[in-house]
Scaffold this active site. Structure first.
Site, PDB file in Angstrom:
ATOM      1  N   CYS A   1      -1.824   8.862   3.219  1.00  0.00           N
ATOM      2  CA  CYS A   1      -1.544   8.162   1.957  1.00  0.00           C
ATOM      3  C   CYS A   1      -2.643   8.421   0.933  1.00  0.00           C
ATOM      4  O   CYS A   1      -2.381   8.409  -0.261  1.00  0.00           O
ATOM      5  CB  CYS A   1      -1.297   6.679   2.176  1.00  0.00           C
ATOM      6  SG  CYS A   1      -2.436   5.899   3.268  1.00  0.00           S
TER       7      CYS A   1
ATOM      8  N   GLU B   1       0.887  -1.174   0.000  1.00  0.00           N
ATOM      9  CA  GLU B   1       0.000   0.000   0.000  1.00  0.00           C
ATOM     10  C   GLU B   1       0.911   1.205   0.000  1.00  0.00           C
ATOM     11  O   GLU B   1       1.670   1.422   0.951  1.00  0.00           O
ATOM     12  CB  GLU B   1      -0.902  -0.054   1.234  1.00  0.00           C
ATOM     13  CG  GLU B   1      -2.099   0.855   1.103  1.00  0.00           C
ATOM     14  CD  GLU B   1      -1.864   2.168   1.791  1.00  0.00           C
ATOM     15  OE1 GLU B   1      -1.546   3.145   1.079  1.00  0.00           O
ATOM     16  OE2 GLU B   1      -1.992   2.220   3.020  1.00  0.00           O
TER      17      GLU B   1
HETATM   18  P1  NAD Z   1       9.583   4.635   3.443  1.00  0.00           P
HETATM   19  O1  NAD Z   1       8.774   3.954   2.408  1.00  0.00           O
HETATM   20  O2  NAD Z   1      11.060   4.691   3.214  1.00  0.00           O
HETATM   21  O3  NAD Z   1       9.366   3.951   4.875  1.00  0.00           O
HETATM   22  C1  NAD Z   1       8.229   3.198   5.237  1.00  0.00           C
HETATM   23  C2  NAD Z   1       8.675   1.949   5.986  1.00  0.00           C
HETATM   24  O4  NAD Z   1       9.502   1.157   5.131  1.00  0.00           O
HETATM   25  C3  NAD Z   1       9.512   2.234   7.238  1.00  0.00           C
HETATM   26  O5  NAD Z   1       9.175   1.274   8.233  1.00  0.00           O
HETATM   27  C4  NAD Z   1      10.929   1.991   6.751  1.00  0.00           C
HETATM   28  O6  NAD Z   1      11.821   1.608   7.775  1.00  0.00           O
HETATM   29  C5  NAD Z   1      10.727   0.834   5.780  1.00  0.00           C
HETATM   30  N1  NAD Z   1      11.788   0.705   4.774  1.00  0.00           N
HETATM   31  C6  NAD Z   1      12.514   1.691   4.202  1.00  0.00           C
HETATM   32  N2  NAD Z   1      13.399   1.166   3.325  1.00  0.00           N
HETATM   33  C7  NAD Z   1      13.217  -0.168   3.351  1.00  0.00           C
HETATM   34  C8  NAD Z   1      13.836  -1.263   2.670  1.00  0.00           C
HETATM   35  N3  NAD Z   1      14.807  -1.072   1.782  1.00  0.00           N
HETATM   36  N4  NAD Z   1      13.402  -2.507   2.933  1.00  0.00           N
HETATM   37  C9  NAD Z   1      12.406  -2.728   3.803  1.00  0.00           C
HETATM   38  N5  NAD Z   1      11.807  -1.746   4.492  1.00  0.00           N
HETATM   39  C10 NAD Z   1      12.198  -0.476   4.266  1.00  0.00           C
HETATM   40  O7  NAD Z   1       9.007   6.080   3.638  1.00  0.00           O
HETATM   41  P2  NAD Z   1       9.687   7.357   4.346  1.00  0.00           P
HETATM   42  O8  NAD Z   1      11.115   7.505   3.964  1.00  0.00           O
HETATM   43  O9  NAD Z   1       9.373   7.311   5.783  1.00  0.00           O
HETATM   44  O10 NAD Z   1       8.854   8.527   3.673  1.00  0.00           O
HETATM   45  C11 NAD Z   1       9.163   8.917   2.346  1.00  0.00           C
HETATM   46  C12 NAD Z   1       7.911   9.166   1.552  1.00  0.00           C
HETATM   47  O11 NAD Z   1       7.095   7.996   1.538  1.00  0.00           O
HETATM   48  C13 NAD Z   1       6.972  10.210   2.112  1.00  0.00           C
HETATM   49  O12 NAD Z   1       7.358  11.492   1.769  1.00  0.00           O
HETATM   50  C14 NAD Z   1       5.679   9.835   1.486  1.00  0.00           C
HETATM   51  O13 NAD Z   1       5.638  10.323   0.192  1.00  0.00           O
HETATM   52  C15 NAD Z   1       5.743   8.328   1.451  1.00  0.00           C
HETATM   53  N6  NAD Z   1       5.009   7.696   2.582  1.00  0.00           N
HETATM   54  C16 NAD Z   1       3.818   7.151   2.307  1.00  0.00           C
HETATM   55  C17 NAD Z   1       3.096   6.558   3.327  1.00  0.00           C
HETATM   56  C18 NAD Z   1       1.762   5.939   3.091  1.00  0.00           C
HETATM   57  O14 NAD Z   1       0.981   5.793   4.011  1.00  0.00           O
HETATM   58  N7  NAD Z   1       1.464   5.520   1.896  1.00  0.00           N
HETATM   59  C19 NAD Z   1       3.584   6.565   4.624  1.00  0.00           C
HETATM   60  C20 NAD Z   1       4.843   7.113   4.883  1.00  0.00           C
HETATM   61  C21 NAD Z   1       5.539   7.681   3.831  1.00  0.00           C
END
Ligand code: NAD
Length: 499
Positions: free
Chosen positions: A299, A265
């Site tokens: 999101c 998601e």
């Molecule tokens: P991200 O996707 O990097 O992080 C979300 C989760 O994924 C965290 O728990 C993180 O530790 C984990 N993660 C990161 N890299 C990973 C990897 N290589 N393997 C496995 N897990 C990993 O998001 P972010 O850096 O916190 O935010 C960046 C952008 O993401 C935001 O600006 C926004 O656009 C988007 N975002 C979307 C949602 C949503 O609900 N759809 C939520 C948070 C952020």
């Protein structure tokens, strides 16, 4: 819990508690072999607490605990009714601690406390209750086949790795844990590094509710280390992820190595269409909430507003007035705060850089600056409205994940639908009209997993949630959410030997 694995905290609203800091594995808090994560109050930039961050070795320990629990009689042979009872107990415990859990998420994330209590916690508790009710209602089919008796059993998938974001910390955890537990899986969940605290208190409740050791394991850790170790672990059968599209792509690639079942998601850039016959004040009210609530860190944020040409100018004027009237920026604890600080310095800087881009690509109707509230400390930005951008500009096409909205005019329904669908994303879409036929026609035509008619951001544990295009794979919530956590086994019984 050893004293080294907990710390006494007192939040600015006066709540005090013993905060666990270890990794929750096998119903115990343990020390990590990796590093640490320090949680920061985004309103003051001060440290709140330092918790253990899982290494790949710790992830392996958690996965093995979950694998053992999956095969243990305490879980495997527990009746579905008893599984539901455990979940109901968990929901009751969450209810009894809801002020504490809301305090932690507000402090850690920056969201207004009132919002955490009345929105996030209500949703989190309801989700666990709802799926607790499903636990003993998940069954297969019998299928008529000549001379055979064929039937299906819906079984849990096994060990599930779940990775959640920081925008609704506890709520996102329950969206993933609820259906997974109802179906009888065991879980290793990794929380986001920006909001590591509430999940550990939740771990205490898991134990108190009576879940057998290893059924739910809760880790903090960095995405690149703990997250990727979880996704690529050969004993993890399924991965469920919420976060950015970029990370989802990476996760899909890593999961391919061991052919894992995945649900994703991700975010996007969602349209909200206002037709000229809409209830004007309602469209202003909802379209403000659809992007300005939760600091714009939603999101499904409806961050691209399309307004029919003859009401466009009036709409922009009223929208700006609404922002001035409602979007009061302040810390998490003031009762008048509508918008708290952004979650982290990284997100804050990202929004500021989009302010620069927006000034070049369009006009600022209101906002567009950082805000100094707390003596210059804290990640505060102005709620911002951009107009006059083209449909190929970055601010119109890219997810900003902050309180920033773009508004463009359209001529007619065909153009509105075409512009709405001109995006790689498709999670949510909203439309405002009093014309019933048009409402259903446009709802069917927009390319998204969810459509809101004359509202936005409606979300209910009973209703499926998920996206199309690059906004995700699979569905969470509702009965559809159970499909992500069960697999169908077919059994053929030969009944034809006497023929
Ligand atoms: P991200 O996707 O990097 O992080 C979300 C989760 O994924 C965290 O728990 C993180 O530790 C984990 N993660 C990161 N890299 C990973 C990897 N290589 N393997 C496995 N897990 C990993 O998001 P972010 O850096 O916190 O935010 C960046 C952008 O993401 C935001 O600006 C926004 O656009 C988007 N975002 C979307 C949602 C949503 O609900 N759809 C939520 C948070 C952020």
């Amino acid at each position: 819990m050893s004293s080294q694995l907990s710390v006494t905290l007192t939040a600015p609203n006066g709540q005090s508690w013993q905060q666990p800091t270890g990794l929750f594995i096998n119903n115990d808090f343990i020390t990590s072999t990796g590093g640490t994560i320090t949680s920061i109050d985004p309103a003051t930039e001060k440290d709140i607490a330092t918790v253990h961050a899982a290494s790949a070795e710790d992830v392996d320990k958690a996965v093995k605990a979950a694998r053992e629990a999956f095969r243990s009689p305490e879980w495997k042979d527990l009746s579905a009714t008893d599984r539901g009872i455990l979940m109901t107990k968990l929901a009751d415990l969450m209810e009894s601690k809801k002020e504490l859990l809301a305090t932690i998420d507000a402090w850690d994330n920056g969201k207004p406390y009132a919002e955490a209590l009345t929105n996030d916690l209500v949703e989190a508790i309801t989700t666990i209750r709802y799926y607790g009710g499903w636990a003993d209602k998940i069954h297969g089919q019998t299928i008529s086949v000549p001379n055979k008796f064929a039937y299906t059993i819906r079984q849990p998938i096994g060990v599930v790795g779940q990775i959640i974001p920081w925008n609704y910390p506890l709520s996102m955890a329950t969206w993933k844990l609820g259906p997974a537990l109802a179906c009888g899986n065991t879980i290793v969940l990794k929380s986001a590094e920006q909001t590591p605290l509430s999940i550990l208190v939740f771990g205490q409740l898991i134990k108190e509710a009576g879940f057998p050791p290893g059924v739910v394991n809760l880790l903090n850790g960095y995405g690149k280390e703990a997250g990727s170790a979880l996704v690529s672990h050969p004993l993890v059968d399924k991965v469920a992820f919420t976060g950015s599209t970029a990370t989802a792509t990476e996760i899909m690639r890593m999961a391919a190595g061991t052919l894992k079942n995945i649900t994703l998601e991700t975010g996007g850039k969602y349209p909200l269409i206002v037709f000229n016959d809409a209830d004007f004040d309602e469209s202003i009210k909802w379209s403000h909430m659809g992007i300005m609530s939760n600091q714009g860190q939603i999101c499904t944020a409806t961050s691209r507003i399309l307004v029919q040409k003859d009401v466009y100018e009036r709409f922009v004027t009223k929208y700006v007035e609404k922002v001035k009237e409602i979007s009061k920026v302040g810390d998490q604890w003031a009762s008048e705060t509508y918008q708290g600080p952004q979650v982290s310095k990284q997100q804050y800087n990202r929004i500021l850089s989009y302010f620069e881009t927006g000034r070049l690509e369009g006009k600022v109707a209101i906002g567009g600056q950082k805000l100094s509230i707390n003596g210059g400390k804290g990640y505060y930005v102005e709620p911002t409205v951009f107009t006059d951008m083209t449909s190929d500009s970055r601010i119109w096409r890219e997810e900003i994940f902050g309180p920033v909205v773009c508004i463009r005019p359209f001529e007619d329904e065909d153009q509105a639908v075409k512009e709405a669908n001109d995006s790689q994303y498709g999670l949510g879409a909203a439309l405002f009209t009093k014309d019933l036929e048009r409402a259903h026609r446009v709802a069917a035509s927009v390319e998204s997993g969810m459509v809101w008619v004359n509202s936005t951001q409606d979300c209910d544990p009973r209703v499926p949630f998920g996206g199309v295009k690059q906004s995700g794979i699979g569905r969470e919530l509702g009965e559809a959410g159970l499909e992500a956590y069960t697999q169908v086994k077919a059994v053929h019984v030969n009944m034809g030997n006497r023929l």
